[in-house]
Design a protein around this motif. Structure first.
Motif, PDB file in Angstrom:
ATOM      1  N   LEU A  37       3.592   1.935   3.999  1.00 51.66           N
ATOM      2  CA  LEU A  37       4.210   1.086   2.924  1.00 51.66           C
ATOM      3  C   LEU A  37       4.901   1.976   1.954  1.00 51.66           C
ATOM      4  CD1 LEU A  37       1.443  -1.519   2.095  1.00 51.66           C
ATOM      5  CD2 LEU A  37       3.309  -1.866   3.528  1.00 51.66           C
TER       6      LEU A  37
ATOM      7  N   LEU B  57      -6.886   1.548  -4.636  1.00 50.45           N
ATOM      8  CA  LEU B  57      -6.536   0.652  -3.696  1.00 50.45           C
ATOM      9  C   LEU B  57      -6.601   1.049  -2.302  1.00 50.45           C
ATOM     10  CD1 LEU B  57      -3.780  -1.129  -5.912  1.00 50.45           C
ATOM     11  CD2 LEU B  57      -6.327  -2.070  -5.571  1.00 50.45           C
ATOM     12  N   LEU B  58      -6.805   2.211  -2.221  1.00 51.11           N
ATOM     13  CA  LEU B  58      -6.834   2.940  -0.915  1.00 51.11           C
ATOM     14  C   LEU B  58      -7.512   2.067   0.098  1.00 51.11           C
ATOM     15  CD1 LEU B  58      -6.834   6.644  -1.535  1.00 51.11           C
ATOM     16  CD2 LEU B  58      -5.277   5.523  -0.288  1.00 51.11           C
ATOM     17  N   PRO B  59      -6.796   1.908   1.467  1.00 51.04           N
ATOM     18  CA  PRO B  59      -7.529   1.054   2.380  1.00 51.04           C
ATOM     19  C   PRO B  59      -8.874   1.654   2.602  1.00 51.04           C
ATOM     20  CG  PRO B  59      -5.857   2.414   3.336  1.00 51.04           C
ATOM     21  CD  PRO B  59      -5.750   2.733   1.875  1.00 51.04           C
TER      22      PRO B  59
ATOM     23  N   VAL C  58       7.633   3.412   0.562  1.00 51.85           N
ATOM     24  CA  VAL C  58       9.190   3.624   0.765  1.00 51.85           C
ATOM     25  C   VAL C  58       9.645   4.109  -0.513  1.00 51.85           C
ATOM     26  CG1 VAL C  58      11.095   2.042   0.993  1.00 51.85           C
ATOM     27  CG2 VAL C  58       8.970   1.556   2.175  1.00 51.85           C
TER      28      VAL C  58
ATOM     29  N   MET D 227      -2.086   4.129   6.783  1.00 54.74           N
ATOM     30  CA  MET D 227      -1.664   2.903   6.496  1.00 54.74           C
ATOM     31  C   MET D 227      -0.845   2.839   5.039  1.00 54.74           C
ATOM     32  SD  MET D 227      -5.201   0.688   7.055  1.00 54.74           S
ATOM     33  CE  MET D 227      -4.808  -0.897   6.548  1.00 54.74           C
ATOM     34  N   THR D 228      -1.200   3.803   4.235  1.00 50.95           N
ATOM     35  CA  THR D 228      -0.538   3.845   3.064  1.00 50.95           C
ATOM     36  C   THR D 228       1.054   4.188   3.440  1.00 50.95           C
ATOM     37  OG1 THR D 228      -1.381   6.002   2.382  1.00 50.95           O
ATOM     38  CG2 THR D 228      -2.324   4.154   1.447  1.00 50.95           C
TER      39      THR D 228
ATOM     40  N   ASP E  10     -10.833  -3.448   4.708  1.00 49.76           N
ATOM     41  CA  ASP E  10      -9.499  -3.927   4.705  1.00 49.76           C
ATOM     42  C   ASP E  10      -9.291  -4.367   5.782  1.00 49.76           C
ATOM     43  OD1 ASP E  10      -9.405  -3.977   1.824  1.00 49.76           O
ATOM     44  OD2 ASP E  10      -9.059  -2.102   2.077  1.00 49.76           O
TER      45      ASP E  10
ATOM     46  N   ILE F 273       4.835  -6.667   8.299  1.00 48.50           N
ATOM     47  CA  ILE F 273       5.937  -5.881   7.565  1.00 48.50           C
ATOM     48  C   ILE F 273       6.986  -5.543   8.380  1.00 48.50           C
ATOM     49  CG2 ILE F 273       5.883  -3.640   6.340  1.00 48.50           C
ATOM     50  CD1 ILE F 273       2.675  -4.168   5.982  1.00 48.50           C
TER      51      ILE F 273
ATOM     52  N   GLN G 111      -4.018   3.309  -8.331  1.00 46.72           N
ATOM     53  CA  GLN G 111      -3.265   3.172  -6.950  1.00 46.72           C
ATOM     54  C   GLN G 111      -4.436   3.659  -6.114  1.00 46.72           C
ATOM     55  OE1 GLN G 111      -0.287   1.622  -6.704  1.00 46.72           O
ATOM     56  NE2 GLN G 111      -0.774   1.252  -4.595  1.00 46.72           N
TER      57      GLN G 111
END
Lengths: 118, 1048
Positions: free
Chosen positions: B273, B185-187, B275, B269-270, B191, B227, B182
């Motif tokens: 998302l 995948l950090l922005p 949640v 950013m993360t 991106d 989103i 994960q």
């Protein structure tokens, strides 16, 4: 190249009838699932048995993300839904697939990662 | 890559090579983070080296991950990463591929191995490789057809495999998502970004879906995703490269407002998302809380769950106003009182009937139970059964209190239901709840009430060894059917809940509630059996909170103080230092200012010295008869530990003067001289500054009235001109001729007669005395310690100071005196203390002898007015905050007396007219030596010269400027905000400080900065942010000690 992928159905209403697929987190209305199944998880064959819709989807989910361009979307990548067809997804579901459906995933060689429990 | 090399055992082998090629390389080694993008030129030159190097690299996959994290380009060094790096380039920037010299073989080999775990790449390879391969060969290698075909074969195969297992790779779930994955995948800057767009409230999801639809219709839109978060109303996020794209996409959609499109910082950013997926598990008998409506916050119990319709039936204690309901049903006017929520009460059907409310008895089809139905509300056994949406109840962290549970226990219901419902409380318990050896009892099922010991714990299942003989060796029981079991006499420790950490003995077992006698507090605690474990450990529970320990004496925020008598997880209970009645406050850590750790001694009612650990008996007041060792002494208040005292952990708070030292004599008290000599060294100096505080706290002065002070005490008041404040002679002025205990005989000026009045009823500052005048002028005007200006008294003082005091004192107290004290010359307090209380002490210190002829000599007739005024004006004018710190830190025994100057004002304010004699008395009381700092910010209000006040005069309020503070706390106030009006004398309770606003000039009325001026540059709750004029420091101070400074 996958841009051409046929997007999933877009939910037609936004009330209580929205449900999210427990595997791919696609969000559609109950009726949409019942009639067309899940675009990412056709092997569940929800369209054939509405009970499976109840089993494979949940009304408890948190947040919605419309993924338009799954290849180039960072958010989709982060949420690990970039392999799915464009459509409306949810950020997170809390429930896990039932064992039966997990078995189906296994048979289909589709990996399923249950939501992490906090 | 370089890092690997560093770590590599082979490093030595490689080093020569590196050096040979590029001295820069050292940089790379140290700074791997920066490496990222493809080097354009150098990379090619180093190709051979690279190739060689790649063979050293064995940790390629890991490297790959690292690369993905690196966002910053470093043109120079990227090439070193060799084969693995190329993959990335391919993925991200095919253009860079031409510089890659790594053979396709290497590439594909690696890919096949590595990319099992990286399907993202896997899928793309098919498309990417040919073109890249071309580029590469053109530049770096003579194209080899053979290889090329091999390559194609591999790709072909790959594609076929891919197709076959398409599904497997179809999802990114394919691999276990580890945190590392994960992380990868950090922005990055490459991106797309997230943009925050305002939309109509409640339409968030709809807007997101509309954008989706719009994209389907117009695929040329450059947005990636949209989103809508459930917890964020009014906004959605749109993912796109550019703001313009967002605007373009949102254009024309209703419900989206484009005035402001905000960029989400890459770091956040993360978070957008993130949640937490909350697992909602609602089952029957679960305790829940209502989230909305009049039942909001109420405890409810789930009786039925409809998962499909997302509804639950809950059982509540109704909050129904029957009368209002009856009125409504009869069509009468209902007065709607908003915000009135009827208290929870069980429904009494008979009562309802009496009010002619129609009650129907219906049978519920689903359950078959009968319900009384009123107006579609269903009742049973007094409870309301209500069908609610799952979203309107909260299920997490429901910790019903005992009270709530008890209320829920319906009248007449046996323990049965209670146990069951209690057991549902346990469903949320943590893992590892049971450990081997725990005594447990089964609470559900056919084995109910079987006791046993835990043998083995598995997930969800606990194997127990039953106590009954004929049963099998072990039984497997569901965790939820078990509860810990204790018997009276067990010694246990509480491991969760509010009492966590406490230990004690079980004295009673009531179902699953244990009553424990706490080891520390000797109180009964009620805890769930589930929250405790058997333990022989005897702790006082938590005994520390922050840096404070149980039984410490602490100073609290609001300047009260007390002893910590119980420590809980986040707060502690403090028995406050209020002698009149036991007052316990729950105090949070941050509300504790400091620990008071002073070894002081005070006097008991017979003038015996009381020090810590002395055993005293309380002879007066509510705690009369109690006896025990003194644990703390502070401000004339004793904290006695009486182990027979059950409350407050055995602590009793009493005034020192209500106590008698056990074994102390009662005779010597009245001859103060002797008495003092015993303890003066310790006590006397502080006496003066102390006194004000005592009064401030409201200790009635008459306690130590004339009696304590012996003959000389009278002198302080006798001869002074006082004003009667209360009683028949209110308003009269006169001269004190005699002091008798708590009453004073005053010769009235106007009537030529002597009357007896209560000491409390006179005020001894009378504005006509000369000293006072002069003093003030002295105070206001000159800050020099020129005593002559101080009229009557000072002459006395000076000699003594010069001749006697200074020489010796220099030794002991100079440091602080010079620094803080001297300049303002408030010697007077000190002098008073010597004069009043101290003779002995000085006498006892040999050095002093020669120089101190005095203590008797200068017996000022009006010491009170003499010094009390001066410092007030003085100090405030002085505006040096240093004073107090000086005192506080200086180690000299003398120092306690020095603060005289400082606490002056507080005292004057606080002695309010009621305590006339108080101040000269002090030495006699000689309470304790508190830090002046503490004294300084003691009680309010502390009026000071030059501050603006609102004067309430016969109902109207006028603004005025304090000109001077009189010794009884009254102030001379020049009326009018510009101080232009007449000057009047105002009692402190007739005026209040004008609260400063932002940007006002202010004066600090308390604390170590007392007297300083500054500017209020901000307000934060009850704190003011002050820029102090002198030091330009910015301080955060309580607003209460800030006052608006008059414009000068």
């Amino acid at each position: 190249m996958r841009n051409a992928a046929q997007p999933a159905q877009i939910p037609t209403s936004f009330g209580n009838e929205l449900r999210a697929c427990l595997r791919c987190r696609l969000v559609k209305t109950y009726d949409q699932f019942r009639e067309n199944g899940c675009e990412n998880c056709p092997f569940f064959k929800m369209e054939e048995d509405s009970d499976l819709v109840n089993e494979g989807t949940t009304p408890n989910f948190n947040g919605i993300i419309s993924v338009m361009d799954s290849d180039r979307s960072w958010a989709a990548k982060w949420l690990r839904i970039s392999r799915f067809v464009p459509g409306c997804y949810t950020l997170a579901v809390s429930e896990a697939l039932s064992e039966d459906l997990q078995n189906i995933c296994e048979d289909e060689r589709v990996q399923y990662v249950p939501p992490k429990r906090v | 890559m370089p890092r690997h090399r560093d770590e590599d055992e082979d490093e030595d082998d490689m080093e020569p090579e590196e050096d040979e090629y590029d001295p820069d390389q050292g940089l790379i080694d140290e700074d791997e983070e920066e490496e990222e993008e493809e080097p354009r030129g150098k990379g090619r030159e180093r190709s051979s080296q690279k190739r060689r190097r790649s063979s050293y690299i064995d940790d390629v996959a890991e490297e790959d991950d690292e690369e993905e994290e690196d966002d910053d380009d470093d043109e120079e060094y990227g090439a070193y990463t060799g084969g693995s790096r190329s993959k990335k380039q391919k993925r991200k920037k095919p253009s860079g591929a031409q510089f890659l010299d790594i053979e396709a073989e290497v590439d594909s080999d690696e890919e096949e191995e590595e990319d099992e775990g990286d399907d993202d790449f896997f899928v793309e390879t098919g498309a990417d490789i040919p073109e890249e391969g071309d580029g590469r060969r053109i530049h770096h290698r003579p194209p080899s057809i053979m290889e090329d075909q091999e390559q194609e074969d591999v790709e072909d195969l790959e594609r076929r495999i891919q197709e076959r297992y398409a599904r497997q790779h179809h999802t990114e779930y394919a691999e276990e998502t580890t945190d590392v994955d994960q992380q990868a995948l950090l922005p990055s800057v490459l991106d797309p970004k997230l943009w925050m767009v305002k939309c109509a409230i409640g339409k968030e999801r709809e807007v997101a879906a509309c954008l989706m639809q719009k994209y389907i219709d117009k695929p040329e839109l450059n947005i990636r995703s949209a989103i809508a978060l459930d917890h964020l109303k009014n906004f959605i996020y749109v993912e796109a490269e550019k703001e313009a794209h967002v605007r373009e996409a949102c254009k024309g959609l209703r419900n989206i407002f484009l005035q402001k499109v905000g960029l989400v910082p890459i770091r956040e950013m993360t978070d957008v998302l993130a949640v937490e997926s909350k697992a909602i598990e609602i089952s029957r008998d679960t305790w829940v809380r209502m989230k909305i409506g009049i039942y909001k916050g109420d405890l409810a119990k789930v009786v039925d769950v409809d998962n499909v319709r997302q509804r639950v039936t809950v059982k509540l204690i109704p909050r129904i106003d029957l009368q209002a309901l009856a009125n409504k049903l009869e069509g009468r006017e209902v007065v709607k009182k908003k915000a009135f929520v009827p208290p929870p009460r069980f429904m009494n059907i008979d009562e309802a009937r009496e009010l002619h409310i129609r009650v129907e008895r219906k049978r519920d089809q689903m359950t078959g139970d009968y319900f009384e139905t009123i107006e579609k509300m269903m009742f049973k056994d007094g409870f309301l059964y209500k069908v609610v949406s799952m979203k309107s109840i909260s299920t997490q962290n429901i910790h019903p209190t005992f009270d709530e549970l008890e209320k829920f226990r319906k009248p007449g219901e046996n323990g049965e239901g209670d146990v069951a419902s209690l057991s549902t409380l346990f469903s949320n318990r943590k893992k590892g709840h049971f450990v081997k050896g725990d005594a447990v009892i089964i609470i559900k099922g056919d084995l109910k009430n079987l006791k046993g010991r835990v043998e083995k714990v598995e997930e969800g299942t606990v194997h127990i060894r039953p106590d009954m003989k004929d049963l099998p060796k072990t039984l497997a029981v569901n965790e939820k059917e078990l509860c810990k079991y204790f018997e009276p006499g067990n010694h246990v420790k509480v491991v969760s809940g509010t009492q966590e950490g406490a230990t004690g003995m079980v004295v009673k077992v009531d179902n699953h509630v244990l009553i424990i006698l706490s080891d520390t507090t000797k109180e009964h605690l009620r805890v769930f059996a589930d929250d405790v474990v058997e333990s022989s450990e005897v702790t006082s529970g938590i005994t520390k909170i922050g840096e404070y320990e149980l039984h410490d004496l602490v100073l609290l925020d609001n300047n009260s103080f007390g002893v910590i008598i119980r420590v809980e997880t986040e707060a502690c209970q403090v028995l406050k230092g209020v002698p009149e009645r036991p007052e316990v406050a729950l105090v949070k850590l941050r509300e504790i200012k400091c620990k008071i750790d002073k070894k002081l001694s005070v006097q008991d009612c017979y003038k015996n010295t009381i020090s810590v650990k002395d055993v005293v008996r309380v002879i007066d007041g509510p705690s009369k008869g109690k006896q025990g060792p003194v644990e703390h002494i502070y401000r004339g208040v004793l904290f006695i530990y009486d182990r027979h005292h059950i409350e407050h952990a055995g602590f009793i708070c009493v005034k020192s003067l209500s106590c008698r030292v056990v074994g102390g004599s009662r005779a010597n008290g009245d001859r103060n001289g002797d008495t003092y000599s015993r303890f003066d060294q310790l006590r006397a100096p502080p006496a003066i500054p102390q006194s004000p505080r005592r009064f401030a706290r409201g200790g009635p002065p008459n306690n130590f009235g004339g009696r304590n002070r012996g003959g000389r005490g009278h002198d302080g008041l006798v001869g002074t001109t006082v004003k009667v404040r209360q009683g028949d002679y209110k308003g009269y002025r006169g001269r004190v001729v005699e002091v008798k205990g708590t009453s004073v005989r005053v010769e009235l000026e106007s009537q030529m007669k002597v009357v007896t009045v209560d000491r409390n009823c006179i005020s001894d500052n009378v504005a006509i005395t000369t000293p006072y005048r002069d003093t003030s002028s002295y105070g206001m005007g000159s800050q020099t310690p020129i005593h002559p200006s101080r009229t009557p008294l000072h002459p006395y003082m000076t000699p003594m100071r010069d001749a006697g005091a200074t020489p010796i004192h220099d030794g002991m107290r100079t440091p602080m005196r010079d620094r803080a004290w001297n300049p303002y010359a408030p010697m007077s307090p000190a002098r008073d203390s010597w004069e009043e209380g101290n003779p002995g002490s000085w006498g006892s210190s040999p050095q002093y002898q020669p120089g101190s002829p005095p203590s008797r000599t200068y017996e000022a007739p009006t010491p009170g007015s003499g010094w009390a005024n001066t410092p007030g004006g003085n100090y405030s004018e002085a505006g040096t905050p240093r004073d107090s710190t000086g005192y506080a830190n200086a180690p000299s025994p003398y120092l306690p007396s020095t603060p005289g100057g400082q606490p002056m004002t507080p005292n004057s304010a606080s002695y309010l007219p009621g305590t006339p004699g108080g101040q000269p008395m002090t030495p006699g009381t000689g309470l304790d030596m508190m830090s002046p700092v503490i004294g300084g910010d003691n009680e309010g209000p502390w009026f000071m010269p030059d501050i603006l006040v609102n004067v309430r005069n016969s109902g109207e309020e006028t603004t005025g400027v304090v000109r001077e503070v009189l010794l009884n706390g009254s102030c001379r106030v020049a009326l009018g905000s510009g101080a232009s009006g007449e000057t009047v004398t105002v009692l402190p309770n007739e005026m209040e400080v004008v609260e400063p606003r932002k940007n006002d000039k202010i004066k600090i009325m308390g604390g170590s900065l007392r007297g300083a001026t500054g500017k209020l540059i901000g307000v934060d709750g009850t704190d003011g942010i002050v820029k102090v004029d002198d030091t330009l420091d910015v301080k955060i101070l309580d607003l209460a000690i800030l006052s608006k400074l008059a414009q000068s």
